[in-house]
Design an enzyme around this catalytic site. Structure first.
Site, PDB file in Angstrom:
ATOM      1  N   HIS A 168       0.858  -1.196   0.000  1.00 20.02           N
ATOM      2  CA  HIS A 168       0.000   0.000   0.000  1.00 20.02           C
ATOM      3  C   HIS A 168       0.887   1.236   0.000  1.00 20.02           C
ATOM      4  CE1 HIS A 168      -3.181   2.817   1.216  1.00 20.02           C
ATOM      5  NE2 HIS A 168      -3.998   1.883   0.781  1.00 20.02           N
ATOM      6  N   ASP A 171      -7.968  -5.206  -0.600  1.00 13.59           N
ATOM      7  CA  ASP A 171      -8.369  -5.964  -1.791  1.00 13.59           C
ATOM      8  C   ASP A 171      -8.012  -7.441  -1.722  1.00 13.59           C
ATOM      9  OD1 ASP A 171      -7.369  -3.021  -3.316  1.00 13.59           O
ATOM     10  OD2 ASP A 171      -9.422  -3.784  -3.381  1.00 13.59           O
TER      11      ASP A 171
HETATM   12  C1  SDX Z   1      -5.972   0.392  -3.024  1.00 10.99           C
HETATM   13  O1  SDX Z   1      -4.271   4.858  -1.826  1.00 10.99           O
HETATM   14  C2  SDX Z   1      -5.240   4.154  -1.286  1.00 10.99           C
HETATM   15  O2  SDX Z   1      -5.706   4.425  -0.194  1.00 10.99           O
HETATM   16  C3  SDX Z   1      -5.754   3.034  -2.144  1.00 10.99           C
HETATM   17  C4  SDX Z   1      -6.790   2.146  -1.491  1.00 10.99           C
HETATM   18  C5  SDX Z   1      -8.081   2.899  -1.264  1.00 10.99           C
HETATM   19  O3  SDX Z   1      -8.863   2.486  -0.376  1.00 10.99           O
HETATM   20  O4  SDX Z   1      -8.353   3.832  -2.043  1.00 10.99           O
HETATM   21  O5  SDX Z   1      -6.316   1.667  -0.243  1.00 10.99           O
HETATM   22  C6  SDX Z   1      -7.156   0.963  -2.370  1.00 10.99           C
HETATM   23  O6  SDX Z   1      -5.653   0.795  -4.119  1.00 10.99           O
HETATM   24  C7  SDX Z   1      -5.157  -0.634  -2.282  1.00 10.99           C
HETATM   25  C8  SDX Z   1      -3.902  -1.092  -3.103  1.00 10.99           C
HETATM   26  C9  SDX Z   1      -4.407  -2.124  -4.113  1.00 10.99           C
HETATM   27  N1  SDX Z   1      -3.338  -2.474  -5.059  1.00 10.99           N
HETATM   28  C10 SDX Z   1      -2.754  -3.695  -5.011  1.00 10.99           C
HETATM   29  O7  SDX Z   1      -2.987  -4.542  -4.160  1.00 10.99           O
HETATM   30  C11 SDX Z   1      -1.797  -3.956  -6.163  1.00 10.99           C
HETATM   31  C12 SDX Z   1      -0.528  -4.626  -5.606  1.00 10.99           C
HETATM   32  N2  SDX Z   1       0.149  -3.627  -4.809  1.00 10.99           N
HETATM   33  C13 SDX Z   1       1.263  -2.927  -5.465  1.00 10.99           C
HETATM   34  O8  SDX Z   1       0.989  -2.613  -6.807  1.00 10.99           O
HETATM   35  C14 SDX Z   1       1.760  -1.790  -4.584  1.00 10.99           C
HETATM   36  O9  SDX Z   1       1.864  -2.256  -3.308  1.00 10.99           O
HETATM   37  C15 SDX Z   1       1.043  -0.475  -4.565  1.00 10.99           C
HETATM   38  C16 SDX Z   1       0.776   0.071  -5.928  1.00 10.99           C
HETATM   39  C17 SDX Z   1      -0.248  -0.574  -3.831  1.00 10.99           C
HETATM   40  C18 SDX Z   1       1.968   0.484  -3.851  1.00 10.99           C
HETATM   41  O10 SDX Z   1       3.128   0.545  -4.636  1.00 10.99           O
HETATM   42  P1  SDX Z   1       4.411   1.263  -4.073  1.00 10.99           P
HETATM   43  O11 SDX Z   1       4.081   2.640  -3.637  1.00 10.99           O
HETATM   44  O12 SDX Z   1       5.543   1.071  -5.027  1.00 10.99           O
HETATM   45  O13 SDX Z   1       4.703   0.416  -2.769  1.00 10.99           O
HETATM   46  P2  SDX Z   1       5.949   0.628  -1.869  1.00 10.99           P
HETATM   47  O14 SDX Z   1       6.644   1.933  -2.110  1.00 10.99           O
HETATM   48  O15 SDX Z   1       5.515   0.316  -0.475  1.00 10.99           O
HETATM   49  O16 SDX Z   1       6.929  -0.550  -2.390  1.00 10.99           O
HETATM   50  C19 SDX Z   1       8.048  -0.889  -1.599  1.00 10.99           C
HETATM   51  C20 SDX Z   1       8.748  -1.976  -2.365  1.00 10.99           C
HETATM   52  C21 SDX Z   1       9.012  -1.602  -3.822  1.00 10.99           C
HETATM   53  O17 SDX Z   1      10.190  -2.293  -4.196  1.00 10.99           O
HETATM   54  P3  SDX Z   1      11.572  -1.412  -4.232  1.00 10.99           P
HETATM   55  O18 SDX Z   1      11.339  -0.288  -5.207  1.00 10.99           O
HETATM   56  O19 SDX Z   1      11.790  -0.910  -2.800  1.00 10.99           O
HETATM   57  O20 SDX Z   1      12.615  -2.433  -4.670  1.00 10.99           O
HETATM   58  O21 SDX Z   1       7.923  -3.159  -2.404  1.00 10.99           O
HETATM   59  C22 SDX Z   1       7.635  -3.501  -3.746  1.00 10.99           C
HETATM   60  C23 SDX Z   1       7.851  -2.242  -4.574  1.00 10.99           C
HETATM   61  O22 SDX Z   1       8.214  -2.609  -5.889  1.00 10.99           O
HETATM   62  N3  SDX Z   1       6.221  -3.889  -3.760  1.00 10.99           N
HETATM   63  C24 SDX Z   1       5.788  -5.108  -4.045  1.00 10.99           C
HETATM   64  C25 SDX Z   1       4.398  -5.039  -3.915  1.00 10.99           C
HETATM   65  N4  SDX Z   1       4.024  -3.803  -3.561  1.00 10.99           N
HETATM   66  C26 SDX Z   1       5.166  -3.083  -3.477  1.00 10.99           C
HETATM   67  N5  SDX Z   1       6.443  -6.240  -4.385  1.00 10.99           N
HETATM   68  C27 SDX Z   1       5.659  -7.329  -4.617  1.00 10.99           C
HETATM   69  N6  SDX Z   1       4.294  -7.339  -4.502  1.00 10.99           N
HETATM   70  C28 SDX Z   1       3.642  -6.220  -4.151  1.00 10.99           C
HETATM   71  N7  SDX Z   1       2.305  -6.215  -4.050  1.00 10.99           N
END
Ligand code: SDX
Length: 392
Positions: A270, A327
């Site tokens: 998130h 989700d």
């Molecule tokens: C919603 O904003 C909100 O409030 C949204 C929401 C709402 O109610 O409106 O809460 C609803 O959208 C929830 C999120 C739903 N999306 C997913 O579940 C999709 C899977 N999640 C990822 O796409 C991701 O976690 C995001 C898009 C949600 C967040 O992406 P970020 O900002 O890149 O996450 P981060 O900065 O915490 O990541 C830290 C690291 C990164 O790697 P590095 O760059 O440090 O090497 O963790 C990795 C990311 O690449 N990472 C993941 C991951 N999510 C982040 N690796 C594997 N699987 C994942 N799901």
């Protein structure tokens, strides 16, 4: 107020706004709506009551709740010409494509509530949007399945009405299952609002230009559709089905860690929560309640539980602070209730409409409000003179 600031995680973001609606503490996994913890609202409140809270700032008295519910109920019908709008779509159109189109089209039907300078217009359009989303979503489902549309039955609850319009057929009575009604109403509460997420920020930015509320909510629906945002519930269940068996979880965990692999664990991580998403806790509990009440089980739920267990004990996910979000489990419940995966994000949009509308009202009624205009860090070429094509 808007501006540029850099904060802890090392990334810059535009400050968005002041808001009194929802507070999130991502480190502590806290979510409050007008000060009330999401866990207490999910346990004791109803979606109509939470809608009143978000729109008006306080939990309603019994009389206020009855009045609010009556008002919303009276707006559940769609202008009958909008039925024709559905005929323009292919039967296999994604429900979110239909909702984007139909909600935007409401602007063409309700001229008596598009003057955003008039508080009464704002109130009526807000009530219309909240009231009509279940009808629009249910009609999208019926259209895709080739079944006839059902008109709202205003003797039912907001959520019961939606269930009947979705799963009922003219040929027989539809009995709303109380456990399913309560579970879905709770799911709507969990999705109602969530501070300045991508789709809410889209609604605010669109609204800051003075666009009518129907167009603004259509913009929010479009943004929510993305798999990184509201589309994650559909993607998460598809992922769980693809994994198929707990034995295959290590393979997918390895892929999620592989930077060369675009695969992400859908329903995990998130932008704000770096601890457990409090909504996921309620969602997991609700899965158990629905399965027990329906006497069903689903191997996908076992995969989800074991995937969560393994990820929460995996150093990579611990270090990256990746936890299940709202989700991760929602699709398991919605599937058990009978919704196809293509309807999951449409349900998210249905529930989030009250949050979008409340945030839009908060912004529009702020006398200091101005058009949103995020800036950029320019990374292109410095100034240079034009070169005629003969010299290039
Ligand atoms: C919603 O904003 C909100 O409030 C949204 C929401 C709402 O109610 O409106 O809460 C609803 O959208 C929830 C999120 C739903 N999306 C997913 O579940 C999709 C899977 N999640 C990822 O796409 C991701 O976690 C995001 C898009 C949600 C967040 O992406 P970020 O900002 O890149 O996450 P981060 O900065 O915490 O990541 C830290 C690291 C990164 O790697 P590095 O760059 O440090 O090497 O963790 C990795 C990311 O690449 N990472 C993941 C991951 N999510 C982040 N690796 C594997 N699987 C994942 N799901």
């Amino acid at each position: 107020n808007t501006g540029m600031f850099t904060y802890d995680p090392g990334f810059t973001s535009t400050a968005s706004c002041d808001s009194a609606l929802t507070f999130i503490d991502g480190e502590e996994g806290v979510l409050l709506h007008r000060g009330y913890p999401i866990g207490q609202l999910a346990e004791h409140s109803s979606f109509m009551e939470v809608s009143h809270l978000l729109l008006n700032g306080e939990l309603p008295t019994r009389e206020e709740l009855d009045d609010f519910t009556y008002t919303i109920t009276r707006h559940t019908m769609l202008h009958d010409q909008l039925r024709g709008f559905y005929q323009g779509f292919r039967r296999d159109a994604h429900p979110m494509a239909i909702m984007c189109g139909v909600v935007g089209a409401l602007s063409a039907f309700y001229h008596d509530s598009t003057d955003i300078s008039d508080p009464e217009h704002r109130k009526i359009s807000s009530h219309r949007l909240i009231a009509k989303m279940p009808t629009i979503a249910a009609m999208a489902f019926k259209y895709s399945s080739g079944q006839p549309f059902l008109y709202p039955d205003n003797t039912l609850s907001y959520t019961g009405n939606f269930l009947r319009m979705t799963f009922g057929v003219p040929a027989e009575d539809y009995v709303v299952h109380p456990v399913i009604e309560r579970a879905l109403d709770r799911i709507f509460i969990l999705h109602a609002d969530h501070e300045q997420n991508a789709s809410t920020s889209t609604v605010r930015l669109a609204g800051s230009s003075g666009a009518n509320p129907f167009a603004c909510i259509a913009a929010g629906i479009a943004c929510l559709w993305g798999p990184a945002h509201g589309g994650a519930n559909e993607a998460a269940l598809n992922m769980l089905h693809e994994i198929g068996h707990p034995d295959r979880i290590p393979e997918y965990l390895a892929r999620a860690k592989d930077k060369d692999d675009p695969f992400r664990l859908m329903g995990f991580g998130h932008r704000v929560y770096k601890n457990y998403d409090p909504r996921a806790t309620v969602m997991q509990k609700t899965v158990r309640e629905v399965f027990e009440a329906l006497q069903v089980s689903d191997p996908v739920f076992d995969v989800a539980l074991q995937l969560e267990e393994m990820a929460l004990n995996d150093d990579y996910f611990i270090e990256k602070k990746l936890f299940p979000n709202v989700d991760f489990y929602s699709g398991v419940i919605l599937s058990a209730i009978g919704f196809p995966t293509t309807m999951f994000t449409a349900l998210f949009a249905l529930a989030r409409t009250v949050g979008w509308v409340a945030q839009w009202n908060e912004m529009i009624s702020d006398p200091a409000q101005r058009i949103g205009r995020p800036r950029q860090l320019y990374t292109g070429p410095t100034k240079r003179d034009y070169v005629p094509v003969s010299e290039r």
